[in-house]
Design an enzyme around this catalytic site. Structure first.
Site, PDB file in Angstrom:
ATOM      1  CG  ASN A 117      80.771  96.385  33.454  1.00  0.00           C
ATOM      2  OD1 ASN A 117      81.158  95.941  32.418  1.00  0.00           O
ATOM      3  ND2 ASN A 117      80.866  95.894  34.580  1.00  0.00           N
ATOM      4  CD  GLU A 118      84.425 103.456  33.514  1.00  0.00           C
ATOM      5  OE1 GLU A 118      83.646 103.978  34.197  1.00  0.00           O
ATOM      6  OE2 GLU A 118      85.809 103.660  33.918  1.00  0.00           O
ATOM      7  N   PRO A 119      80.101 103.947  31.471  1.00  0.00           N
ATOM      8  CG  PRO A 119      79.424 106.121  31.864  1.00  0.00           C
ATOM      9  CD  PRO A 119      80.551 105.246  32.339  1.00  0.00           C
ATOM     10  CB  SER A 144      79.223  98.641  29.792  1.00  0.00           C
ATOM     11  OG  SER A 144      80.390  99.102  30.376  1.00  0.00           O
TER      12      SER A 144
END
Ligand code: F6R
Length: 639
Positions: free
Chosen positions: A163-165, A167
């Site tokens: 869950n990348e920045p 998300s």
């Protein structure tokens, strides 16, 4: 949050419970035992334990301990169902970077878990079926009764799972596009960023937050900044791990190095009562000066009082006296004579004046750390007449790009052809390396012959730097420590052969000064392993007479610098010396212009070195000391 403990006011800035351990190894064992206790508790109740698992370098030691418990007959996994967080997309399960393979090799193949109970998102599902696959994954978790214990790592950009920045906290299992920083971090495993898949399947933030208990692990200085943001900062989609602040049963388990940026360590006087020894005073006063943006000698009583340093003020009486002390301590760290100044009073100098000419042994983990991290000091030591030996600890062969190696191989083959040199052992070696390169698959491990060629390329570059600096060839020692020679990012553990190589060299040189890369907190890195080998060798040799006269100075090999309060010797560089150092770094041609291990920092090595050395000089200047172009910093280590 303010809590009263034993009549002492303890203030915490932490919004997530943090357990700090001295080492990652110690912490991992504790977490493994916690997981084992949960599995056993569920067994006793006739229930299944549902584990959410992570991959990457961080949880490896936890898995190792779980395997050990199982092998010793103490733990069965027959009642466990496992759900992994994520998987690259697309990827074949046999690819050695695949998380399916990782889990098999690090855990599942060594325990008695039913393989049907090991769930990992499938990196081979065609994209048109991905939505269904992800929904099914969520449903499997739900049908299993939800996750009892979720193990997490954290990316340097704050991701949990993938869950990348950006998300959302309501996100569920889905296909995502990987952040460029994540792909850069994964580049070494894939043999270059371009080989890293662009996508991945990951459990969502809400999937993770539904777990009954969450334990996030993080080790090393590299993660200290992002851990601080996740724990002490605001909840924000820019740092997905900060969403964990909303969970009712979550903790971060970290090692000392990773805790460095938390206020409890960064500015402990803000959170608790502290003992005011010299280091702590230096730390507090430099921190105060930087916070209020004033040079040390201009700090006032008000500055101390308004920034929770009234204790210290009371101890000294007035700001003026503290300021003078700290200013002088910092002033005394600065010297242009890293090997000691001959015939000078050395009471307040970092190094001894005698013996006048010292034998110096400079350890460089890779073939270019000497010049990059302490090139100015290296040059001064040579210029000031000391007998400088440089020990290159590893071959650094995995950091040479294939096309660079091909250029050298071609040169040798053309030369041999020209002079009719055929059928020699050497021609065969170069021909074999050339054949391999022509068919090498993406990310494939190099054969020995190619690694040999890559190693001598780097050796030549290091020798070139030594000649440039003025070190005779016989004082350049190439140790080729065996732990490094796997051809992969993953190295072997240190062994007796490694220690002996270092001990033999120290015995031979009998140095008055040893310089080593002091990356104390880099749990996976070559620098830390190289330092461990030196510390062990020096410990074993400690009783020897010549060692009583031997001081160990640590430079920071990686890109960070020592904190200002830690620095015990700061060697200034003039603008000309900065340029000379730059040219010395240029001798490492294989490490210029787009290197194999670029990391997330796109600057070239000489740029990083210059910016770091300038920043150290600027910091001294900002605190009110003289203005230099650049500075290299060292800490004296008691071994
Ligand atoms: C792995 C995962 C990632 C990693 C994180 C840290 O399954 O979901 O979030 O935990 O990227 O990676 P390492 O441990 O390699 O530093």
């Amino acid at each position: 949050m303010i809590t009263v403990l034993n009549n002492k006011r303890t203030v915490s800035f932490e919004k997530i419970h943090v357990q700090q351990y001295a080492t990652a190894a110690e912490a991992s064992v504790q977490v493994a035992h916690e997981i084992a206790a949960l599995i056993k508790d569920k067994q006793a109740k006739g229930q299944r334990a549902v584990l959410g698992l992570a991959t990457g370098s961080t949880p490896k030691k936890v898995y190792k301990e779980l395997v050990r418990l199982h092998r010793e007959g103490d733990l069965s996994f027959h009642n466990v169902i496992a759900f992994n967080l994520d998987e690259y997309f697309p990827i074949q399960p046999i690819a050695w970077q695949s998380y399916k393979r990782f889990m098999k090799e690090n855990l599942f193949a060594h325990i008695d878990i039913d393989q049907d109970d090991c769930h990992i998102p499938d990196g081979t599902v065609p994209q048109e079926f991905m939505k269904m696959h992800c929904e099914q994954y969520e449903k499997f978790i739900e049908d299993a009764g939800g996750i009892d214990f979720q193990l997490l790592g954290i990316g340097r950009n704050g991701h949990i799972g993938f869950n990348e920045p950006g998300s959302h906290n309501s996100s569920v299992t889905r296909l995502i596009t990987l952040d460029i920083s994540t792909r850069l971090d994964a580049a070494p495993e894939f043999g270059g960023t371009t080989n890293v898949p662009k996508k991945a399947i990951t459990m969502g933030v809400s999937t993770i937050l539904k777990a009954k208990k969450i334990v996030l692990l993080a080790w090393g200085e590299n993660k200290a900044g992002i851990v601080q943001q996740a724990v002490e900062g605001a909840v924000t989609e820019l740092v997905p791990a900060s969403y964990l602040q909303a969970h009712s049963d979550v903790k971060f388990v970290i090692d000392d190095a990773c805790a460095l940026e938390l206020t409890r360590n960064k500015a402990p006087w803000l959170t608790d009562t502290v003992m005011w020894h010299q280091q702590m005073i230096k730390k507090a006063v430099t921190h105060l000066a930087l916070t209020v943006n004033k040079p040390i000698l201009k700090l006032t009583n008000n500055d101390y009082n308004e920034n929770r340093l009234s204790d210290l003020l009371a101890l000294y009486g007035q700001a003026y006296d503290i300021n003078i002390d700290v200013f002088n301590w910092l002033q005394h760290t600065i010297t242009g004579w890293p090997g000691g100044k001959p015939n000078a009073d050395d009471t307040n100098r970092p190094e001894r004046a005698t013996p006048h000419k010292k034998r110096v042994l400079l350890f460089s983990p890779h073939p270019d750390d000497d010049i990059i991290s302490m090139g100015g000091t290296f040059q001064r030591l040579v210029d000031q007449g000391h007998e400088v030996h440089v020990a290159y600890q590893t071959s650094g062969n995995i950091a040479v790009a294939d096309d660079e190696a091909f250029r050298f191989i071609q040169f040798v083959l053309d030369f041999n052809k020209q002079f009719n040199i055929t059928n020699t052992e050497s021609t065969a070696l170069y021909e074999k390396a050339a054949r391999f390169l022509k068919t090498k698959a993406k990310g494939e491990k190099d054969i020995d012959e190619l690694r040999y060629v890559k190693g001598i390329i780097r050796r030549g570059e290091a020798l070139n730097t030594c000649r440039y600096t003025g070190v005779p060839d016989e004082q350049a020692h190439f140790l080729n420590m065996p732990f490094y020679e796997t051809g992969l990012v993953e190295k072997k553990p240190l062994g007796e052969a490694d220690y002996e190589i270092i001990m033999n060299l120290i015995e031979k040189v009998q140095p008055h000064q040893v310089y080593a890369a002091g990356d104390l907190a880099d749990p996976h890195g070559t620098h830390k392993v190289c330092l461990d080998a030196i510390l062990e060798a020096m410990k074993r040799l400690k009783q020897k007479d010549y060692m009583k006269d031997c001081w160990l100075w640590l430079y920071k090999g990686a890109w960070a610098e020592w904190d200002i309060h830690q620095i015990e010797m700061a060697v200034p560089l003039s603008p000309d010396q900065v340029l000379k150092k730059r040219a010395g770094i240029f001798k490492h041609q294989s490490q210029k212009d787009g290197v194999v291990f670029q990391g997330s920092d796109s600057r070239e090595f000489w740029q990083r070195a210059e910016e770091r050395n300038k920043a150290t000089a600027d910091l001294y200047n900002q605190l009110g000391l003289a203005e230099y172009a650049a500075m290299e910093a060292f800490v004296r280590w008691q071994y």
